[in-house]
Design an enzyme around this catalytic site. Structure first.
Site: not given
Ligand SMILES: NC(=O)C1=CN([C@@H]2O[C@H](COP(=O)(O)OP(=O)(O)OC[C@H]3O[C@@H](n4cnc5c(N)ncnc54)[C@H](O)[C@@H]3O)[C@@H](O)[C@H]2O)C=CC1
Ligand SMILES: N[C@@H](CC=O)C(=O)O
Length: 441
Positions: A15-16, A107, A207
């Site tokens: 996401v980031g 969430k 959620k």
């Molecule tokens: N991927 C999706 O479709 C969705 C994700 N989300 C939420 O968005 C958030 C991010 O999800 P994603 O990007 O998919 O996860 P991801 O695992 O791809 O990215 C998370 C990033 O945060 C970094 N990170 C974790 N702890 C850290 C720390 N202490 N210091 C610095 N960096 C750190 C990790 O290294 C990783 O690169 C989560 O809360 C997830 O539940 C919500 C809706 C949809």
């Molecule tokens: N892991 C979650 C990501 C979005 O919230 C999903 O699959 O819906």
């Protein structure tokens, strides 16, 4: 043009990285729409060397998200790391205490600490926005928090996990195994860092807990949710459901009952011709039933980098457009201090239809015994069929599939327990709740 809104992003994963890319690609349009530029001034990520396909040469890097929240030259702290505890929790708290606005997609954090965080934000006059935390790109938080003001919500339900819906769809339509589908969902960036949260239903529960609070004005009760994931759903269940005219979906449901609020997450059979049954793949759907509007159904991309970043960006844009010192919409739809205690309805008193699949010894009297146990518990059957399972189990076993009319959960549990005690069952019974449109229930 007003000064730029300076944002700091903690977490540059799926996401980031999408968020950075969209902000950079659309910087001119965003500046016009928001009346001021949006500038990423600082980030915190574990891996500084990874190629994310974005230009981060001009931003300040912080090794610790907590330091970004406490010392970064930013107006908004964007948390995209995940997890209810640890760095996400500490840094969001620190940012709010400092009087910064916060945007998060997390969430789990909100489900467990949302009320405390909302309290801090409201005391500080900051915004805590979290549209992406529920149903990815669907603007359901804004709908509940703002657009449905004045509506008394009676029920909210839907498909809230893209990973599970993707798995169930691929298993049914392409005949792929559960493990293959999960792996693909991970590759596409849909799954949580620990996918057990998806497939065991916790993510949907987080959620749902947030939506329940927005809908009913109670304190968040993430641990008071009846929870079953999709790990026990087999291809046989999916095929049996299809033959009976149903599809299996992982639903989250919250509704007001006479005894309190019922919150449940479980695989559910929905009629194949219902709208929710047509929601496939990573798509999510949230239905809200309320007194003034009636039924609102929102359908859209539920997970993935772009879908989620779209909601995060919408939250950032709202902050860019907000006036300092202006009256804020309460974070959870109701002022955090005015949220009511949660009153939990008992799951045993849930009423609905049930699909029950039993593998039994192929012995005279078993079929009649199953029917009798149902009748003893006052369960009215819509259908009961017996079929050979030679391809699945030894030839001396058979499958019995029952579909009930609306009945009490307690009765079904009693009937199943009494069938189990008879000694002719092979393995565990499969029980799946059926959600029918209101007039058929
Ligand atoms: N991927 C999706 O479709 C969705 C994700 N989300 C939420 O968005 C958030 C991010 O999800 P994603 O990007 O998919 O996860 P991801 O695992 O791809 O990215 C998370 C990033 O945060 C970094 N990170 C974790 N702890 C850290 C720390 N202490 N210091 C610095 N960096 C750190 C990790 O290294 C990783 O690169 C989560 O809360 C997830 O539940 C919500 C809706 C949809
Ligand atoms: N892991 C979650 C990501 C979005 O919230 C999903 O699959 O819906």
């Amino acid at each position: 043009m007003a000064d730029a809104l300076k944002i700091g992003i903690a977490g540059l994963g799926t996401v980031g990285a999408s968020l950075v890319r969209i902000i950079q690609q659309k910087s001119n349009e965003l500046a016009v729409t928001c009346g001021r530029p949006i500038t990423i001034t600082a980030v915190s990520a574990r891996d500084k060397t990874r190629d994310r396909g974005v230009d981060l040469s001009a931003v300040t890097w912080f090794d610790r998200p907590e330091d970004l929240a406490e010392k970064g030259d930013i107006d908004v702290f964007v948390e995209l790391m995940g997890g209810a505890e640890g760095a996400a929790n500490v840094s969001v708290r620190a940012a709010l205490q400092r009087g910064l606005h916060v945007v998060t997609a997390n969430k789990a954090l909100l489900a467990y600490h949302g009320v405390e965080l909302a309290t801090i934000a409201e005391e500080k006059g900051s915004l805590l926005n979290f549209e992406a935390a529920v149903a990815g790109g669907i603007p359901v938080i804004k709908a509940l928090r703002e657009s449905l003001t004045g509506n008394a919500v009676s029920r909210i339900y839907g498909i809230m996990n893209g990973t599970c819906n993707y798995i169930l769809t691929k298993m049914e339509k392409e005949g792929l195994s559960f493990a293959e589908c999960l792996k693909e969902a991970q590759r596409l960036g849909y799954a949580e860092a620990d996918p057990a949260f998806d497939i065991e239903g916790n993510d949907t529960a987080h959620k749902l807990a947030i939506l329940t609070t927005l809908a009913f004005g109670n304190r968040i009760a993430a641990d008071d949710i009846y929870l079953e994931g999709i790990t026990n759903i087999s291809i046989e269940d999916i095929h049996a459901a299809a033959e009976l005219g149903y599809r299996i979906k992982l639903l989250g449901v919250a509704q007001r009952t006479e005894t309190g609020i019922e919150q449940r997450v479980h695989p559910t059979m929905v009629p194949v011709d219902s709208v929710i049954a047509q929601v496939d793949g990573v798509t999510n759907a949230v239905a809200i039933e309320s007194d003034v509007l009636g039924e609102l159904l929102m359908v859209g991309p539920g997970a993935g980098g772009n879908a989620t970043a779209s909601s995060v960006l919408g939250d950032i844009a709202d902050i860019a457009k907000s006036q300092p010192g202006a009256q804020r919409v309460p974070v959870l739809g109701h002022p955090a201090k005015a949220l009511e205690p949660y009153r939990k309805a008992q799951m045993q008193s849930h009423e609905g239809g049930y699909f029950i699949r039993l593998t039994v010894l192929d012995r005279t009297g078993v079929f009649a015994s199953v029917a009798t146990r149902m009748a003893e518990n006052h369960i009215s059957l819509e259908s009961i069929v017996q079929r050979s399972t030679q391809h699945l189990a030894p030839s001396h076993h058979q499958t019995i599939i029952l579909v009930t009319h609306a009945t009490m959960e307690e009765s079904v549990r009693k009937a199943v327990a009494s069938i189990k005690s008879e000694g002719y069952l092979f393995g565990e019974p499969q029980v799946i709740r059926i959600e029918r449109p209101k007039e058929e229930a």
